[in-house]
Enzyme design. Structure first.
Site, PDB file in Angstrom:
ATOM      1  CG  HIS A  83      -0.480   0.180   2.525  1.00 56.89           C
ATOM      2  ND1 HIS A  83      -0.210  -0.864   3.382  1.00 56.89           N
ATOM      3  CD2 HIS A  83      -0.174   1.310   3.210  1.00 56.89           C
ATOM      4  CE1 HIS A  83       0.215  -0.390   4.543  1.00 56.89           C
ATOM      5  NE2 HIS A  83       0.251   0.933   4.458  1.00 56.89           N
ATOM      6  CG  ASP A 219       0.480  -4.214   2.857  1.00 54.87           C
ATOM      7  OD1 ASP A 219       1.004  -3.699   1.855  1.00 54.87           O
ATOM      8  OD2 ASP A 219      -0.307  -3.612   3.601  1.00 54.87           O
ATOM      9  CB  SER A 642       2.702   1.703   6.231  1.00 55.25           C
ATOM     10  OG  SER A 642       1.447   1.765   6.852  1.00 55.25           O
TER      11      SER A 642
END
Length: 706
Positions: A83, A219, A642
């Site tokens: 992402h 991810d 992240s």
């Protein structure tokens, strides 16, 4: 370490220095914190965290100003989340070559894809410059202080560039402005896409599983840093650049982890507000989060309908949709957590303790002398204005191409043409028609105007809303039809002549843009003095906490500077149920089987084959004998983390942080050590997908996992 308890209602959440809470700056890591890390299983000396020749901080990067990443090879490969690479992957995608849907693997250096405006930054140094800044800011107005800080940052950068022209310095406040640190960065601007799995895996579970546990999302994405061939230093993109050769990179291990093993993240957490008062938390819940959820309920549903109707529209909007949906769900979860643990009440009780401590001080210190009555009154006075500002931002700022262009026309665009004939000078918009859809834009413009008009008192309406009611019978769709038919603002190649005001202002978009900016300025002028007073009292409140608990280490709120968090691998108990601390291949196969009723669980048939394997080879966990996909730690993370590497006690890479759990979504303002968990993708799952799906043998060899 002495475990002093200044907590509320036995929750432990509001004290400052629990073993698994904290986003610690590395250059001044308190000795008790390092000692607790060692007690938990960290095996490296302190100088291998920061500044040492083999320091872990040397290969953790700020990824493009909104995420984190880690260098994992001698040729500058960087791992981050899928992402985090979403925008770049999307930008390279077309209906014919849909890398979002199909994934991507560059089989050679020459196939690796450059990315406009992408960068990675390495932190090279950090220092406390508080005395210098305090002397500089003393007796200055807020505006003058901001100017002085910008000038100082430029002065420090100019000085460091004389030593090394590839460096720059940023000055940021810490501890609510009670401290200031200067951080030196080296920024690499040629970063290329190397590998990504299909979105079905990189975003597996979609909105259904976002912020949830258990998770099976793969991810990750892979990029490479390129450098000047002569200096191995930063350079703008050039076909002649070569892969960057770092001095150190993260060792990648296949050994895995078990419950209570040491785990550490180092990355760039974005924003937390854990020193925020009870009044500030109430504003966050009642206004900022509530407005975001209400407005995005409308926006996201509309955009999703169009995306589902056409693959080209999906590619145009899915990056913005994913980002918007992420914070929409975060806001819902945060409000739920604020209420479920009674956080506002807890904070108020804690503030009562601070008041008692302040009343006991024989010498009054103005830096901690919080006026709680004033703080409450200022927040209360600001509420209606902050509410209107929140709706303005959700409704008009970067919402539609029409609104964006309407405001740009009023903010001064670069003029073309003969300067000697000002009325003939013009501005025009670059053709970006491939980035947005006319019908969607039009419907969204109408929906956002209508929602703003219904949710915000008339005194805060831009003038055009009155026009809608008076001349269009309150029909925002009719008014929008008129705008899109009459205005040339979305017409390809249209020219606008700002110096010919009579004709320029005939275009209704010009009028709307001016009115939007005018109401925003009006709201800002009303809010600014109140919020400045609020900030002054919040700053005192933070300093009072630090002084009252001076026997304990304290970390500053996150501000997108490098931070370390540490803890252990493990799950949590909720309602008497153990969450477990890892997921396996069998669990994602079960979700694949639900894809007919839950579209977010759809994936290509090859994924079912790969994850139904009987033998996962060297990627199998040696203890569970399973292929482990994602895992939990009690590391302290937030947005910006992240892509942060998760290290074991030997400093080896075991995963990438990518999410938190639903039951801890108030952690930006309150860390609940019993429930807050970091969700990471297991590095063995990452490598398995690169190896077995991507056939990326050259990358596996380059990384050389052990």
């Amino acid at each position: 370490m002495k475990k002093t308890s200044l907590v509320l209602a036995g929750l432990l959440a509001l004290s400052s220095a629990h073993a698994d809470e904290g986003m610690w700056t590395l250059f001044n890591l308190p000795q008790p914190i390092y000692q607790q890390m060692a007690n938990y299983g960290f095996q490296l000396p302190a100088d291998q965290l920061y500044k040492g020749q083999n320091a872990i901080s040397n290969y953790v990067v700020n990824f493009s100003g909104f995420c984190s990443g880690v260098v994992v090879s001698p040729d500058g490969l960087v791992f981050t989340n899928h992402h985090c690479g979403f925008g770049a992957i999307n930008a390279h995608s077309t209906v014919e070559h849909d890398y979002m849907k199909d994934g991507f693997y560059a089989k050679s250096f020459s196939e690796e894809l450059p990315n406009e405006n992408m960068f990675v930054s390495f932190m090279r140094d950090q220092q406390d410059i508080t005395p210098r800044v305090n002397a500089l800011l003393k007796d200055k107005s807020r505006a003058a202080q901001e100017e002085a800080l910008i000038a100082l940052e430029e002065q420090l950068t100019d000085s460091i560039k004389k030593i090394d022209p590839t460096l720059h310095i940023e000055v940021k406040p810490f501890y609510e402005g009670n401290k200031y640190y200067a951080t030196t960065y080296q920024e690499f601007r040629d970063v290329r896409l190397v590998f990504t799995v299909p979105k079905s895996m990189g975003k597996f579970g979609g909105d259904t599983d976002n912020w949830m546990w258990p998770r099976q999302t793969c991810d990750f994405s892979v990029f490479r840093i390129y450098a000047d061939p002569k200096t191995n230093g930063p350079a703008d993109y050039s076909k002649d650049n070569v892969p960057y050769r770092p001095k150190q990179w993260a060792p990648v291990t296949l050994d895995g982890y078990k419950e209570k093993d040491f785990a550490m993240t180092i990355g760039y957490p974005g924003t937390t507000n854990r020193y925020l008062s009870s009044y500030g938390i109430q504003q966050r819940r009642d206004i900022e989060n509530t407005v975001r959820v209400q407005a995005r309920d409308i926006k996201l549903a509309l955009i999703k309908r169009y995306m589902d109707s056409d693959p080209a529209i999906r590619i145009q909007y899915e990056d913005a949709y994913a980002s918007s949906a992420n914070y929409w769900k975060n806001s819902m979860g945060m409000n739920k957590c604020i209420d479920s643990i009674g956080l506002i009440r807890q904070k108020a009780e804690y503030e009562a303790k601070i008041r008692t401590w302040l009343n006991q001080q024989t010498i009054k210190d103005p830096s901690v002398d919080v006026d709680f009555s004033k703080l409450a009154a200022d927040y209360n006075a600001a509420r209606p204005v902050v509410n209107a500002l929140s709706y303005w931002q959700e409704s008009f700022w970067r919402t539609t191409e029409f609104f964006a262009r309407a405001m740009r026309l009023n903010r001064g665009m670069q003029l073309k043409g003969d300067a000697k004939k000002p009325k003939k000078q013009y501005c025009e918009f670059a053709d970006n028609s491939n980035e947005w859809n006319y019908a969607l834009d039009k419907e969204l413009t109408a929906a956002m105007m209508k929602n703003y008009a219904e949710q915000v008192p008339a005194e805060y309406h831009p003038a055009f809303i009155k026009t809608v009611y008076q001349k269009f019978g309150g029909d925002f769709k009719k008014y929008t039809d008129y705008l899109y038919k009459t205005s040339k603002v979305l017409t390809k190649g249209a020219k606008f002549f700002p110096n010919d005001k009579k004709n320029f202002e005939k275009d209704p978009a010009v009028k709307i843009g001016g009115e939007l900016l005018a109401i925003y300025a009006q709201l800002g002028m009303k809010a600014m003095p109140l919020m400045e007073e609020v900030e002054n009292e919040e700053k005192k409140l933070c300093e009072a906490k630090l002084q009252m608990e001076m026997d304990m280490p304290h970390y500053s709120d996150a501000n997108f500077t490098m931070r370390l968090s540490y803890g252990q691998v493990g799950g949590y108990m909720l309602g008497g149920i153990n969450s477990g601390y890892y997921t396996t291949a069998e669990s994602i196969v079960e979700k694949f089987k639900q894809s007919k009723t839950i579209p977010d669980y759809e994936a290509e048939p090859i994924m079912m084959d790969l994850l139904s394997a009987k033998d996962f080879g060297r990627y199998t966990d040696k203890d569970s004998k399973k292929m482990q996909l994602c895992f939990l730690t009690n590391n302290d993370i937030t947005g910006g983390n992240s892509g942060s590497p998760i290290f074991d006690g030997k400093g080896r890479l075991i995963g990438l942080a990518f999410d938190g759990n639903w039951d801890s979504l108030s952690s930006d303002i309150n860390f609940d050590r019993n429930l807050a968990r970091c969700i990471g993708v297991d590095i063995r799952f990452v490598l398995y997908m690169m190896d077995k799906w991507g056939k990326a043998e050259r990358l596996i060899k380059e990384i050389n996992p052990q």
